[in-house]
Design a protein around this motif. Structure first.
Motif, PDB file in Angstrom:
ATOM      1  N   SER A  12       0.801  -1.221   0.000  1.00  0.00           N
ATOM      2  CA  SER A  12       0.000   0.000   0.000  1.00  0.00           C
ATOM      3  C   SER A  12       0.833   1.271   0.000  1.00  0.00           C
ATOM      4  O   SER A  12       0.321   2.356  -0.252  1.00  0.00           O
ATOM      5  N   HIS A  48      -9.255  -4.656   7.049  1.00  0.00           N
ATOM      6  CA  HIS A  48      -9.889  -3.502   7.687  1.00  0.00           C
ATOM      7  C   HIS A  48      -8.858  -2.460   8.110  1.00  0.00           C
ATOM      8  O   HIS A  48      -9.063  -1.260   7.917  1.00  0.00           O
ATOM      9  N   LEU A  51      -7.211  -0.882   4.812  1.00  0.00           N
ATOM     10  CA  LEU A  51      -8.169  -0.072   4.062  1.00  0.00           C
ATOM     11  C   LEU A  51      -8.597   1.159   4.848  1.00  0.00           C
ATOM     12  O   LEU A  51      -8.889   2.204   4.253  1.00  0.00           O
ATOM     13  N   ASP A  52      -8.635   1.064   6.170  1.00  0.00           N
ATOM     14  CA  ASP A  52      -8.912   2.243   6.992  1.00  0.00           C
ATOM     15  C   ASP A  52      -7.779   3.265   6.893  1.00  0.00           C
ATOM     16  O   ASP A  52      -8.016   4.467   6.908  1.00  0.00           O
ATOM     17  N   ASP A  54      -5.633   3.619   4.262  1.00  0.00           N
ATOM     18  CA  ASP A  54      -5.605   4.186   2.908  1.00  0.00           C
ATOM     19  C   ASP A  54      -6.484   3.307   2.033  1.00  0.00           C
ATOM     20  O   ASP A  54      -6.041   2.269   1.532  1.00  0.00           O
ATOM     21  N   TRP A  55      -7.711   3.727   1.828  1.00  0.00           N
ATOM     22  CA  TRP A  55      -8.704   2.894   1.156  1.00  0.00           C
ATOM     23  C   TRP A  55      -8.260   2.457  -0.241  1.00  0.00           C
ATOM     24  O   TRP A  55      -8.538   1.357  -0.672  1.00  0.00           O
ATOM     25  N   ARG A  63      -6.310  -7.108  -2.794  1.00  0.00           N
ATOM     26  CA  ARG A  63      -7.631  -7.066  -2.141  1.00  0.00           C
ATOM     27  C   ARG A  63      -8.458  -8.273  -2.564  1.00  0.00           C
ATOM     28  O   ARG A  63      -9.066  -8.947  -1.734  1.00  0.00           O
ATOM     29  N   ASP A  87     -16.631  -4.764  -2.236  1.00  0.00           N
ATOM     30  CA  ASP A  87     -15.282  -4.402  -2.657  1.00  0.00           C
ATOM     31  C   ASP A  87     -15.075  -4.712  -4.139  1.00  0.00           C
ATOM     32  O   ASP A  87     -14.487  -3.916  -4.868  1.00  0.00           O
ATOM     33  N   ASN A  90     -16.683  -2.089  -6.267  1.00  0.00           N
ATOM     34  CA  ASN A  90     -15.953  -0.820  -6.260  1.00  0.00           C
ATOM     35  C   ASN A  90     -14.887  -0.768  -7.337  1.00  0.00           C
ATOM     36  O   ASN A  90     -14.452   0.314  -7.724  1.00  0.00           O
TER      37      ASN A  90
END
Length: 114
Positions: A12, A48, A51-52, A54-55, A63, A87, A90
């Motif tokens: 990430s 979680h 993604l919290d 940096d989504w 993912r 997800d 998205n």
């Protein structure tokens, strides 16, 4: 869980693309190997957390793999199935059919529980 979390954070990271190709491949390979044998609860917790933080940071392939591994371990977890479906949507439309199937499974499981 710490190992998987560290690897997910590495994937990430804004600096991930600045690493050498060999280092990038090593991190990706290690992520795949670690997530393959990680329990679903830990995978979901890592998802979680990352993604919290940096989504959009975690690559879509990571993912998808993480949710897939968790859903394979907990195929009757309605909330997880729906979370994975959301997800996928998205980042669709390539995965919209899979997302729809996950939602249908969740609905079917709920009906069976009633």
């Amino acid at each position: 869980m710490e190992k998987l979390l560290d690897l997910a954070r590495s994937l990430s990271s804004d600096q991930f693309g600045e690493r050498g190709l060999a280092e990038v491949r090593n991190i990706e390979q290690e992520f795949v190997e670690v997530i393959t044998f990680t329990p679903a609860d830990e995978i979901v917790a890592v998802l979680h957390t990352v993604l919290d933080e940096d989504w959009m940071g975690l690559p879509v392939w990571a993912r998808n793999l993480a949710y897939r591994m968790a859903c394979l371990q907990r195929p009757d977890d309605v909330a997880l199935l729906r979370e994975a479906a959301t997800d996928l949507r998205n980042f669709g439309p390539d995965w919209n059919e899979i997302a729809a199937a996950l939602n249908e499974r969740a609905e079917s499981l709920e009906k069976d529980q009633d």
